[in-house]
Design an enzyme around this catalytic site. Structure first.
Site, PDB file in Angstrom:
ATOM      1  N   ASN A  22       0.809  -1.219   0.153  1.00 47.77           N
ATOM      2  CA  ASN A  22      -0.059  -0.059  -0.064  1.00 47.77           C
ATOM      3  C   ASN A  22       0.754   1.219   0.072  1.00 47.77           C
ATOM      4  OD1 ASN A  22       0.636  -0.840   2.656  1.00 47.77           O
ATOM      5  ND2 ASN A  22      -0.564   0.538   3.418  1.00 47.77           N
ATOM      6  N   GLY A  24       5.081   2.851  -0.403  1.00 51.91           N
ATOM      7  CA  GLY A  24       6.626   2.888  -0.559  1.00 51.91           C
ATOM      8  C   GLY A  24       7.044   1.876  -1.757  1.00 51.91           C
ATOM      9  N   ARG A  45      -2.606  -3.282   6.281  1.00 54.24           N
ATOM     10  CA  ARG A  45      -3.014  -3.553   7.511  1.00 54.24           C
ATOM     11  C   ARG A  45      -4.405  -2.483   8.210  1.00 54.24           C
ATOM     12  NH1 ARG A  45       1.626  -3.900  12.327  1.00 54.24           N
ATOM     13  NH2 ARG A  45      -0.412  -4.472  13.380  1.00 54.24           N
ATOM     14  N   ASP A  59      -2.476  -9.219   8.903  1.00 52.73           N
ATOM     15  CA  ASP A  59      -1.407  -8.731   9.942  1.00 52.73           C
ATOM     16  C   ASP A  59      -0.384  -9.945   9.911  1.00 52.73           C
ATOM     17  OD1 ASP A  59       0.208  -8.755  12.215  1.00 52.73           O
ATOM     18  OD2 ASP A  59      -1.356  -8.510  13.504  1.00 52.73           O
ATOM     19  N   VAL A  60       0.679  -9.884   9.183  1.00 54.80           N
ATOM     20  CA  VAL A  60       1.668 -11.009   8.967  1.00 54.80           C
ATOM     21  C   VAL A  60       2.122 -11.484  10.369  1.00 54.80           C
ATOM     22  CG1 VAL A  60       2.349 -10.027   6.624  1.00 54.80           C
ATOM     23  CG2 VAL A  60       3.839  -9.208   8.861  1.00 54.80           C
ATOM     24  N   GLY A  89       7.103  -4.948   5.967  1.00 53.49           N
ATOM     25  CA  GLY A  89       8.252  -4.876   7.260  1.00 53.49           C
ATOM     26  C   GLY A  89       8.151  -3.528   8.017  1.00 53.49           C
ATOM     27  N   TYR A 152      16.468  -4.931  12.936  1.00 57.31           N
ATOM     28  CA  TYR A 152      16.422  -4.784  11.469  1.00 57.31           C
ATOM     29  C   TYR A 152      17.219  -5.437  10.637  1.00 57.31           C
ATOM     30  CZ  TYR A 152      14.934  -2.661   6.864  1.00 57.31           C
ATOM     31  OH  TYR A 152      14.314  -2.441   5.799  1.00 57.31           O
ATOM     32  N   LYS A 156      16.547  -8.810   8.090  1.00 58.90           N
ATOM     33  CA  LYS A 156      16.744  -8.993   6.830  1.00 58.90           C
ATOM     34  C   LYS A 156      17.857  -9.797   6.277  1.00 58.90           C
ATOM     35  CE  LYS A 156      13.722  -5.769   5.991  1.00 58.90           C
ATOM     36  NZ  LYS A 156      12.567  -6.231   4.893  1.00 58.90           N
TER      37      LYS A 156
END
Length: 246
Positions: A22, A24, A45, A59-60, A89, A152, A156
């Site tokens: 949704n 970026g 979300r 919601d992952v 993320g 983070y 990743k």
């Protein structure tokens, strides 16, 4: 006749699910697929999906929510998901000595375990079809490291192991799994950086500029297309040379 163990490209109009599509980079990826004529659903979300895109709430961090989102997406698409782009993320940046267990766990639960939950659910339909593409969106930070981002970076970096394990496990079923690792991208977040910080970041990028979201989307679409059928377990940086592949 096609060798059943050869990763085959999805249908010309693929069924694509982009998590966190949704805004970026995720939004740029979703629009790139849609503009190419693919059937696209995004997850979000809250709020409504961006104009022109179909979306499902997800919601992952919750397996039941992931399963429900895939079920709804498959109903919208009229078939199982053929291309999964696990992009959702979050960040909770702070220095190591100040980082709480909750801040560390929350980032890993979304960025890493969330990708695992989605890949696990997507694999069901892909195994039956003996074809599929799983593309995990990592970051140059996961390969290069960054102060204040131990949570983070760890989340990743771990996506590389996830993709390579999926490749070894499901490669014989015609399923590929790859990682795209963007560097600094021109988004609303980077536009709000103070000028001195932007200048410092740009000084470390050999290309001398931030990437456009569409440049990341182009690499993702390539990995989902017919020319990438023999690429799996790979990490493709889109960072202007910042990480030099590391």
């Amino acid at each position: 006749m096609t060798n059943p163990s050869t990763p085959s490209a999805p249908a010309p109009s693929a069924a694509v699910l982009v998590t966190g599509g949704n805004r970026g980079i995720g939004l740029a990826i979703a629009r790139a697929f849609a503009d190419a004529g693919d059937d696209v659903v995004i997850t979000h979300r809250s709020g409504e999906p961006p104009e022109g895109l179909r979306g499902v709430r997800c919601d992952v961090t919750d397996s039941a929510s992931v399963d429900a989102a895939f079920t709804e997406a498959e109903q919208i698409l009229g078939r199982p998901v053929e291309v999964l782009v696990a992009n959702a993320g979050i960040t909770k940046d702070t220095l190591l000595m100040r980082m709480t267990d909750e801040e560390f766990d929350a980032v890993l639960d979304t960025n890493l375990t969330g990708a695992f939950r989605c890949a696990r659910r997507a694999s069901k339909g892909m195994i039956r079809a003996r074809a599929g593409r799983i593309i995990l969106i990592s970051s140059v930070v996961g390969l290069y490291g960054s102060p204040g981002q131990t949570n983070y970076a760890a989340s990743k970096a771990a996506l590389v192991g996830l993709a390579r394990s999926i490749t070894r496990e499901l490669g014989g079923r015609g399923i590929t799994a790859n990682v795209v690792a963007p560097g600094f991208i021109e988004t609303e977040m980077t536009e709000q950086l103070p000028q001195d910080r932007r200048t410092a970041y740009l000084a470390g990028i050999p290309s001398g500029r931030f990437a456009r979201p569409e440049e990341v989307a182009g690499v993702v679409r390539f990995l989902a297309g017919p020319d990438a059928g023999y690429i799996s377990g790979a990490v493709i940086p889109v960072d202007g040379g910042l990480g030099m592949g590391h």
